[in-house]
Structure formats: structure tokens, C-alpha cells
Write a protein that holds these residues in place. Structure first.
Motif, short mmCIF file in Angstrom:
data_model
loop_
_atom_site.label_atom_id
_atom_site.label_comp_id
_atom_site.label_asym_id
_atom_site.label_seq_id
_atom_site.Cartn_x
_atom_site.Cartn_y
_atom_site.Cartn_z
N SER A 42 0.83 -1.20 0.00
CA SER A 42 0.00 0.00 0.00
C SER A 42 0.87 1.26 0.00
O SER A 42 0.49 2.29 -0.52
N GLN A 43 2.04 1.15 0.60
CA GLN A 43 3.03 2.22 0.55
C GLN A 43 4.35 1.57 0.13
O GLN A 43 4.75 0.56 0.72
N GLU A 44 4.98 2.13 -0.88
CA GLU A 44 6.21 1.54 -1.40
C GLU A 44 7.26 1.41 -0.30
O GLU A 44 7.23 2.12 0.69
N LEU A 45 8.17 0.48 -0.52
CA LEU A 45 9.30 0.26 0.39
C LEU A 45 10.52 0.91 -0.25
O LEU A 45 11.02 0.44 -1.27
N ASP A 46 10.95 2.01 0.34
CA ASP A 46 12.06 2.78 -0.22
C ASP A 46 13.40 2.08 0.00
O ASP A 46 13.53 1.27 0.92
#
Length: 132
Positions: A81-85
Motif C-alpha cells: 500500500s506504501q512503497e518500500l524505499d
């Protein structure tokens, strides 16, 4: 303790972590990989570290469990749901591939390894097939 026995013990301590680790062939780190029962069946929870130079948006992971005198293998995926930087680490929940739900498993996996990464820029990477 004799010098020889101490050297042997030190060597074994270095060797054991190498046996228990799951070397990844893609630029990710995987730790604390375990299964639990979820609302729709089994869910795979793993601590994932992005070791690439781009944000990750999707992952596919293969896992191996040993329960009830059998090896249980399955593939699971997740769309973040939120990218993994790059450089970040967090717990990620994976769902088994549709139609291929695993037998009921729980606890620590023997082996978990990422087989596919999709990056935010639309590119992707696949692990080489080696028969494992």
C-alpha cells in the motif's frame, strides 16, 4: 578448554548461521518469516529490507515449512500500500496465490525467498530458477 577445541567451537559458531540463513538472489533481505492463520486462510509475515536502488511496490515470495512430517511449499504475493524505499525495512504480509492455498501451516518457515520484485518505476526483477 583446549586451544584446538576452542578453535573448533568458534568455527562452528560461524558456520551455523550460514546454514540457517536464506540467501536471496534479489536485492532484498528477508527475516522473521512466519505463517499465521488469517481471515481468508494462511498469511505469511516477513520482515523485508529493500537493498535495491529503487522503491519496491510488489513482491512474490516462496516459502517452505515442515509440519506433520511433511514439507509444505507455497508462493505468496503482496502489493504494498506504501512503497518500500531503498534502505527501509518493515513487516510485510503476503497472501497465498489465488486457488493455491497451502495446507494449514503456522510458525517459523524453514526457508523464505523472494522470487519477483516490481519496482515503482514499472520495471521488475525475477530470481533465477535453480530448482529449489
Amino acid at each position: 578448554m583446549s586451544r584446538r577445541l576452542r578453535a573448533l567451537a568458534s568455527g562452528m559458531l560461524l558456520f551455523l548461521p550460514a546454514c540457517s540463513s536464506n540467501p536471496q538472489r534479489l536485492p532484498v533481505g528477508v527475516s522473521q518469516c512466519a505463517a499465521s492463520a488469517g481471515a481468508g486462510g494462511v498469511r505469511l509475515h516477513a520482515e523485508i529490507e529493500n537493498r535495491s536502488d529503487r522503491p519496491i511496490s510488489e513482491l512474490v515470495m516462496n516459502s517452505v515449512f515442515y509440519q506433520n512430517f511433511r514439507y509444505e511449499r507455497f508462493s505468496a504475493q503482496t502489493r504494498l500500500s506504501q512503497e518500500l524505499d531503498p534502505g527501509d525495512r518493515r513487516e510485510v504480509v503476503f497472501e497465498p496465490d489465488a486457488g493455491r492455498a497451502p495446507a494449514p501451516v503456522g510458525g517459523q518457515a524453514m526457508r523464505c525467498y523472494v522470487t519477483h520484485i516490481r519496482y515503482m518505476d514499472g520495471t521488475s526483477a525475477d530470481a533465477p530458477v535453480d530448482g529449489s
